[in-house]
Write an enzyme that holds these catalytic residues in place. Sequence first.
Site, PDB file in Angstrom:
ATOM      1  N   ARG A   6      -3.110  -3.321   8.503  1.00 33.00           N
ATOM      2  CA  ARG A   6      -2.211  -2.767   9.524  1.00 33.00           C
ATOM      3  C   ARG A   6      -0.746  -2.800   9.096  1.00 33.00           C
ATOM      4  O   ARG A   6       0.034  -1.938   9.496  1.00 33.00           O
ATOM      5  CB  ARG A   6      -2.394  -3.525  10.839  1.00 33.00           C
ATOM      6  CG  ARG A   6      -3.677  -3.124  11.535  1.00 33.00           C
ATOM      7  CD  ARG A   6      -3.875  -3.934  12.781  1.00 33.00           C
ATOM      8  NE  ARG A   6      -4.873  -3.311  13.630  1.00 33.00           N
ATOM      9  CZ  ARG A   6      -5.490  -3.945  14.616  1.00 33.00           C
ATOM     10  NH1 ARG A   6      -5.206  -5.211  14.876  1.00 33.00           N
ATOM     11  NH2 ARG A   6      -6.374  -3.314  15.364  1.00 33.00           N
ATOM     12  N   LYS A  24     -22.234  -5.306  20.217  1.00 30.07           N
ATOM     13  CA  LYS A  24     -22.652  -5.138  21.603  1.00 30.07           C
ATOM     14  C   LYS A  24     -22.763  -3.684  22.045  1.00 30.07           C
ATOM     15  O   LYS A  24     -21.837  -2.907  21.865  1.00 30.07           O
ATOM     16  CB  LYS A  24     -21.640  -5.811  22.513  1.00 30.07           C
ATOM     17  CG  LYS A  24     -21.697  -7.321  22.492  1.00 30.07           C
ATOM     18  CD  LYS A  24     -20.493  -7.805  23.207  1.00 30.07           C
ATOM     19  CE  LYS A  24     -20.698  -9.019  24.055  1.00 30.07           C
ATOM     20  NZ  LYS A  24     -19.444  -9.214  24.834  1.00 30.07           N
ATOM     21  N   GLY A  39     -10.169  -0.982  19.945  1.00 33.00           N
ATOM     22  CA  GLY A  39     -10.315  -0.737  21.375  1.00 33.00           C
ATOM     23  C   GLY A  39      -9.615   0.530  21.837  1.00 33.00           C
ATOM     24  O   GLY A  39     -10.159   1.299  22.635  1.00 33.00           O
TER      25      GLY A  39
END
Length: 393
Positions: A37, A197, A371
């Site tokens: 990043r 998940k 996200g």
Amino acid sequence: MGSYLTLDDVDVAGQRVLVRADLNVPISGGSVADDFRIRASIPTITRLREAGATVVACSHLGRPKDREPGFRMDPVAVRLAELGGFAVRKIDEVVGEDVEAAVAAAGPGDVLLLENTRFEPGEKNNDPDLAKGLAALADVFVLDAFGSAHRAHASTVGVTEYLLSVAGPLLVQEVEALGSLLADPPHPFTVVLGGAKASDKLGVIKSLLPKVDMMLIGGGMCFTLLEAEGYEIGTSLVEQDRLDEVGEVLRSEYGDRIVLPEDIVIADQFTADAMREVVPRIAIPDDWMGLDIGPLTADVFAAAIRGSQAVFWNGPMGVFEWERFRTGTEVVARALTNHPGFTVVGGGDSVAALRLFGLEGEVSHLSTGGGAGLEMLEGKTLPGLAALERWVG
Ligand code: ADP
Ligand code: MG
């Protein structure tokens, strides 16, 4: 997607420019463990320096409880300077008189890095006083932190109320890459999903399913889908509370676009040196767990990827951190090499996997935001982007 001004719309020569970057990197033993990043943020800072701006950079780092020393920005400042080839003056506060004095003493081309924005309690609850304090440091605000654009914090959204605000080049690049997949992807368009998940990715599955030709699902999340299809999955990862919802998706109009693994790499326990077997998906023993997609599935996924015009991949196919369960992820990653189409990879662990294989240069776009990327692909409006609209027109 909303609209926003960019650096092309403002003259930053001689101006103080506050850049909200995404410098949220893993720190280990007091130094930066993965600088992806930081590297991604450098072109924006360099462009501003070369345009004659005084650059005041800021970011959050991790999830500090209060001003925990382990979450200071100092290691980030060191790496930013090394990689950027310019001096970085680390400031030990986020706002206040001392920070204002340091900015006033700086000149065109100088780079200052503020302390972790989350050291201020007002950051997460978007406190107007903190936003005003940040705005007082500059003449222009550049939101370049795609990975934080889904959060309405003082340094992403609040500050835009008080300062002329534009989208930074990295943010624009991210939004355009993901936006083009949402709006008008070339076909065949294949989405590859994995990771831990199913619940994290159900929103994206639902929103992208009508747009894709194929959705290939591996990783820990595939076992919730396999169980919903009636397979015995042993002790594999499963989210019982999502079975109904997953079942509905599988039986929905576009459910047959979902491709689940035909064979599975199973392990007798969740360890790096567990016993390893390959079995068809109908034959997972009661006390074994699936930790990777099998070789047949990996080849099927790779062929589908190679035959596509656009590919979005989020989430490793298995526990790639352990060598024994890495192959599925590596085969999928290699299918992206020399790919003639538009290929986008997002998600912290997926990007880490790609870098582990040395393939980070092989894709059209490597997204810095996990996200935020998923929320955008779910069709949600990112608060950071929405906030920039007030300066348009
Ligand atoms: P990303 O960060 O790319 O969005 P996630 O955070 O959703 O990906 O998932 C990554 C994690 O999923 C990795 O730590 C990996 O070990 C784990 N994982 C992948 N496959 C399995 C599996 N079959 N069982 C358990 N964990 C898995
Ligand atoms: Mg992750």
